[in-house]
Design an enzyme around this catalytic site. Structure first.
Site, PDB file in Angstrom:
ATOM      1  N   LYS A   1     -10.435   2.011  -2.745  1.00  9.63           N
ATOM      2  CA  LYS A   1      -9.172   2.480  -2.191  1.00  9.63           C
ATOM      3  C   LYS A   1      -9.417   3.169  -0.858  1.00  9.63           C
ATOM      4  CE  LYS A   1      -6.838   3.480  -6.606  1.00  9.63           C
ATOM      5  NZ  LYS A   1      -5.667   2.607  -6.428  1.00  9.63           N
TER       6      LYS A   1
ATOM      7  N   ARG B   1      -5.172  -2.570 -16.466  1.00  7.78           N
ATOM      8  CA  ARG B   1      -4.759  -3.634 -17.381  1.00  7.78           C
ATOM      9  C   ARG B   1      -5.944  -4.171 -18.185  1.00  7.78           C
ATOM     10  NH1 ARG B   1      -2.327  -6.847 -12.375  1.00  7.78           N
ATOM     11  NH2 ARG B   1      -2.250  -4.691 -11.678  1.00  7.78           N
TER      12      ARG B   1
HETATM   13  N1  BES Z   1      -4.137   3.593 -10.759  1.00  8.29           N
HETATM   14  C1  BES Z   1      -3.612   2.638  -9.860  1.00  8.29           C
HETATM   15  C2  BES Z   1      -2.091   2.703  -9.720  1.00  8.29           C
HETATM   16  C3  BES Z   1      -1.535   3.959  -9.100  1.00  8.29           C
HETATM   17  C4  BES Z   1      -1.291   4.012  -7.735  1.00  8.29           C
HETATM   18  C5  BES Z   1      -1.208   5.046  -9.877  1.00  8.29           C
HETATM   19  C6  BES Z   1      -0.767   5.153  -7.166  1.00  8.29           C
HETATM   20  C7  BES Z   1      -0.667   6.187  -9.315  1.00  8.29           C
HETATM   21  C8  BES Z   1      -0.448   6.244  -7.949  1.00  8.29           C
HETATM   22  C9  BES Z   1      -3.985   1.248 -10.333  1.00  8.29           C
HETATM   23  O1  BES Z   1      -5.186   1.130 -11.001  1.00  8.29           O
HETATM   24  C10 BES Z   1      -4.099   0.386  -9.110  1.00  8.29           C
HETATM   25  O2  BES Z   1      -4.954   0.627  -8.327  1.00  8.29           O
HETATM   26  N2  BES Z   1      -3.222  -0.602  -9.008  1.00  8.29           N
HETATM   27  C11 BES Z   1      -3.235  -1.476  -7.889  1.00  8.29           C
HETATM   28  C12 BES Z   1      -3.098  -2.880  -8.395  1.00  8.29           C
HETATM   29  C13 BES Z   1      -3.382  -3.927  -7.366  1.00  8.29           C
HETATM   30  C14 BES Z   1      -4.843  -3.908  -6.986  1.00  8.29           C
HETATM   31  C15 BES Z   1      -3.001  -5.264  -7.933  1.00  8.29           C
HETATM   32  C16 BES Z   1      -2.071  -1.098  -6.989  1.00  8.29           C
HETATM   33  O3  BES Z   1      -1.020  -0.673  -7.494  1.00  8.29           O
HETATM   34  O4  BES Z   1      -2.237  -1.165  -5.773  1.00  8.29           O
HETATM   35 MN    MN Z   2      -6.817   0.876  -9.703  1.00  8.15          MN
END
Ligand code: BES
Ligand code: MN
Ligand code: ZN
Length: 498
Positions: free
Chosen positions: A275, A349
């Protein structure tokens, strides 16, 4: 942290020290017990002070005065309730939270009699719940406590009602429900160097004191079970994963349980698909689903809910490392289905898939609700005040919607259509772990759907509500403990009613 508030109930007319709180409508009329406590002089003082301070008795406004002559109190706090119509739809926890904030760090008697509305015992208990939730703050790591910070002193409230014994009976459930929310908030607010999977599991293990059966599955067991998806996420971290299964058997022996599943990513760096740095610190809250499940089990066991409930949480840390899983890996989940990894940041997931398969096969639940901070996309869609719900069962979805409305932990149903499912078909495996940018929350839900078999199921995407939470009358914490009250209510209204 632990309670900084004590709440007891007493009869109208009970004496004491500290502040006195009364409620008033926008017609500036006090109820009978308040008039009695204030006497003619006090009632008159309230009227004159209201006029000079331009206090209109609007809902959730307050007027703070020195106690009138003849009234044994330090201060008189007058809390507005608004119009008669407002008084018909009072949100009791919100009123309790607001009122507590006006006497924070002090001792107070609260005459809980609203002109025109005599609160029932459960409403008085909800008022107390709101007061407890408002008083929470997470200051475990502040070494310099500000002496002037009133909030840090104990708040001691005596709530005066018509039937204190009845209120006391109801309030015990409200007290342990608040404990469940506080437990969830603490878990969410803790940093991941303290709250890594093993430590999280240890804390969940403390539920045994309440009669919950707690089983902690270590990596060898997870490998035996074939949890290849969850283990793939965990393999980049030096912190070992855990799965915790918590069983509360308050219902008839042999009756199928209701299952609650929680995503417990103690920190989500994104892994190799790392990230951006800005805001990454928020990813300590990526275990908000697991925290809600533990908090709910605490509340249900404390009040000896007459229902069989199984809670299961998948605890991992998602880190980049030489041993990490990587985009293009193909992993085999416990269900036997294979997954092509497109993005290691779509890890939640993968964790949920294996925990769900384990619970579907071992516990055969009659209904299953998973809670997960799963996608940023749900925040884009719905913002931070309502969670997204996906479900394969209209009846269950309606029960959850109603529990959300009743508790103020609102959910909004989102669609599951074949197009989302198609979006996660993979060229090389049974599915891939992302479905592209469009409909990100829905394709994530469709992924989970491939693991629930024929169990009535709902998925709550709580990424928007679990962390960096909106400040309101009952929450000032970064982690709100969202979902504990909803799950408790769902069990109470749907599975215990008999
Ligand atoms: N934990 C994150 C989602 C999240 C984002 C929770 C911001 C709380 C605040 C999750 O694991 C994630 O990174 N999701 C990605 C999915 C994508 C890579 C398909 C996302 O939402 O960008
Ligand atoms: Mn994630
Ligand atoms: Zn995540």
């Amino acid at each position: 942290m632990t309670d900084t508030i004590d709440i007891a109930f007493g009869p109208f007319g009970q004496g004491g020290s500290g502040d006195l709180v009364v409620f008033i409508g926008d017609d500036l009329a006090l109820g009978g017990p308040a008039r009695e406590a204030l006497g003619g002089g006090g009632t008159d003082l309230v009227a004159r002070a209201a006029a000079s301070e331009k206090f209109k008795g609007r809902s959730l406004s307050a007027l703070v005065l020195p106690a009138p002559a003849g009234v044994a109190a330090d201060r008189l706090v007058v809390v507005g309730l608004g119009s008669e119509a407002d008084r018909g739809k009072i949100d009791w926890p919100v009123l309790g939270g607001f009122t507590a904030s006006k006497v924070s760090g002090r001792t107070a008697r609260i005459i809980l009699d609203l002109p025109g509305v005599a609160p029932a015992a459960d409403q008085a208990a909800s008022f107390a719940l709101g007061a407890r939730l408002r008083s929470y703050s997470f200051d475990r790591y502040k070494t310099k406590k500000k002496p002037e910070a009133e909030d840090k002193a104990r708040t001691t409230l005596t709530v005066l009602v018509a039937d204190p014994a009845a209120a006391n009976r109801e309030a015990e459930g409200a007290r342990t429900l608040a404990e469940g929310v506080v437990l969830a908030r603490d878990l969410i607010n803790e940093p991941p160097n303290v709250l890594f999977p093993e430590e999280f599991a240890r804390r969940a293990g403390e539920l045994t004191k309440l009669g919950v059966e707690v089983e902690i599955l270590e990596p060898a067991r997870l490998r035996d079970l074939g949890m290849g998806a969850l283990l793939a996420v965990a393999q980049g971290s030096v912190r070992e994963p855990r799965v915790v299964v918590m069983r509360w058997n308050g219902g008839p022996t042999g009756e199928a349980p209701v299952a609650f599943i929680g995503k417990g990513v103690v920190f989500d760096s994104g892994g190799v698909s790392i990230k951006p740095g800005g805001g990454m610190e928020d990813m300590k809250g990526d275990m908000g689903g697991a925290a809600a499940v533990v908090g709910a089990l605490h509340a249900l066991a404390s009040r000896k809910a007459r229902c069989n409930v199984v809670g299961a949480i998948g605890l991992v840390e998602n880190m980049p490392d030489g041993a990490s899983y990587r985009p293009s890996d193909i992993i085999t989940s416990m269900s036997g289905q294979t997954i092509e990894v497109i993005n290691t940041d779509a890890e939640g997931r993968l964790v949920l898939a294996d925990v769900i398969t384990h619970i579907v096969r071992s516990a055969k639940p009659k209904a299953m609700v998973d809670l997960a901070t799963l996608t940023g996309a749900i925040i884009v869609a719905l913002g931070q005040d309502i969670a997204g719900m996906f479900s394969n069962d209209d009846t269950l979805a309606e029960k959850i919607r109603a529990a959300g409305e009743a508790t103020g932990e609102a959910v909004w149903r989102m669609p599951l259509i074949p197009a989302y499912d198609k979006a996660i078909d993979s060229k090389f495996a049974d599915m891939k772990n992302t479905g592209g940018r469009h409909g990100g929350a829905a394709t994530a839900a469709s992924f989970i759907k491939r693991y629930v078999e024929d169990v009535p199921w709902a998925h709550l995407d709580i990424a928007g509500v679990a962390m960096s939470s909106t400040s309101n009358e009952i929450n000032r914490s970064w982690g709100a403990g969202w979902g504990v009250r909803l799950l408790d209510r769902l069990i109470r209204d749907t599975y215990e009613a008999r």
